[in-house]
Write an enzyme that holds these catalytic residues in place. Sequence first.
Site, PDB file in Angstrom:
ATOM      1  N   ILE A 139       0.790  -1.264  -0.218  1.00 29.72           N
ATOM      2  CA  ILE A 139       0.183  -0.037  -0.288  1.00 29.72           C
ATOM      3  C   ILE A 139       0.956   1.314  -0.067  1.00 29.72           C
ATOM      4  O   ILE A 139       1.902   1.139   0.577  1.00 29.72           O
ATOM      5  CB  ILE A 139      -0.941   0.088   1.240  1.00 29.72           C
ATOM      6  N   ASP A 140       0.332   2.133  -0.820  1.00 28.32           N
ATOM      7  CA  ASP A 140       1.207   3.368  -0.707  1.00 28.32           C
ATOM      8  C   ASP A 140       1.618   4.234   0.801  1.00 28.32           C
ATOM      9  O   ASP A 140       1.200   3.806   1.677  1.00 28.32           O
ATOM     10  CB  ASP A 140       0.346   4.560  -1.270  1.00 28.32           C
TER      11      ASP A 140
END
Length: 308
Positions: A139-140
């Site tokens: 995930i970012d």
Amino acid sequence: MEKHGTYEWEIAESGERLDKEIAQFDPSWSRAQIQDWIKTDFVTVNGDRKKANYRLKAGDHISVEVPPIVDLEVQAEAIPLDIRYEDDDVIVINKPRGMVVHPGSGNENGTLVNALLAYCKEDLSGIGGVARPGIVHRIDKDTSGLIMVAKNDFAHQSLVEQLRQHTVERAYTAVVMGAITHEHGTIDAPIGRDPSHRQRMTVIEENSKHAVTHFTVLERLGNFTVVECRLETGRTHQIRVHMKYIGFPLVGDPVYGAKKNKLPIEGQALHARILGFEHPRTGEKIRIEAELPSDMEALLTKLRHKHM
């Protein structure tokens, strides 16, 4: 079979995809490794580079050059982890906003991998390589929430296959700009690298990948909407790109949102809230939910107060 070297063979029958043929040649090679080798010119057919979905013909000559493992130094760092599930095969972390998942250019330290190396010691899958041990998805940096990590190669292969088959439940809570009038929606639009801004992704037909996001409105707050987004695919920046594409960019998004953000959140208002998967060894359904982080709660409190 040796882990590195060049392997060559000839195809007897037509019809198989290139990536599947290579996987059948040596089942110890992961799909992720094979895809990476094809993209980086370590695989040729009759001396030419081909895509993963190339349909082989009888008589085609395949050459696979398996690169040696590069001995990189990734430091273990005693960084606190918010562990939401753990056993001998899998660990699920509630990642804080601002933490990068794995080391890379400009982010050699302070990543989730650095923390995992200190906590798990040797108990991480090696399939992701030295820089990404145990990492099966990401995930970012400025997205908070749940991420699953494999402790061994058996678990890694199972979790990657579940992601490939779209059987992993992934639900995100997001706050977007604009008032969405309908209750539900599905965004089916391919995502690829933005030719004008190489650091961004965009909806584009050429050199793109199929991407599908389902969303449901949870709450309307004037000119803002709280939505739940469920991923059918997992492309880079998928939710951020898709919501911008339909005219509702995420609050605080420094890349796809408004230039100026006067709301109390650093980075996009996006939280990976629910993660569900089949346990690699037992087959048991594991489903974990992580509450919204304090910065998103503060954002919602402010928006609700303004809307009163």
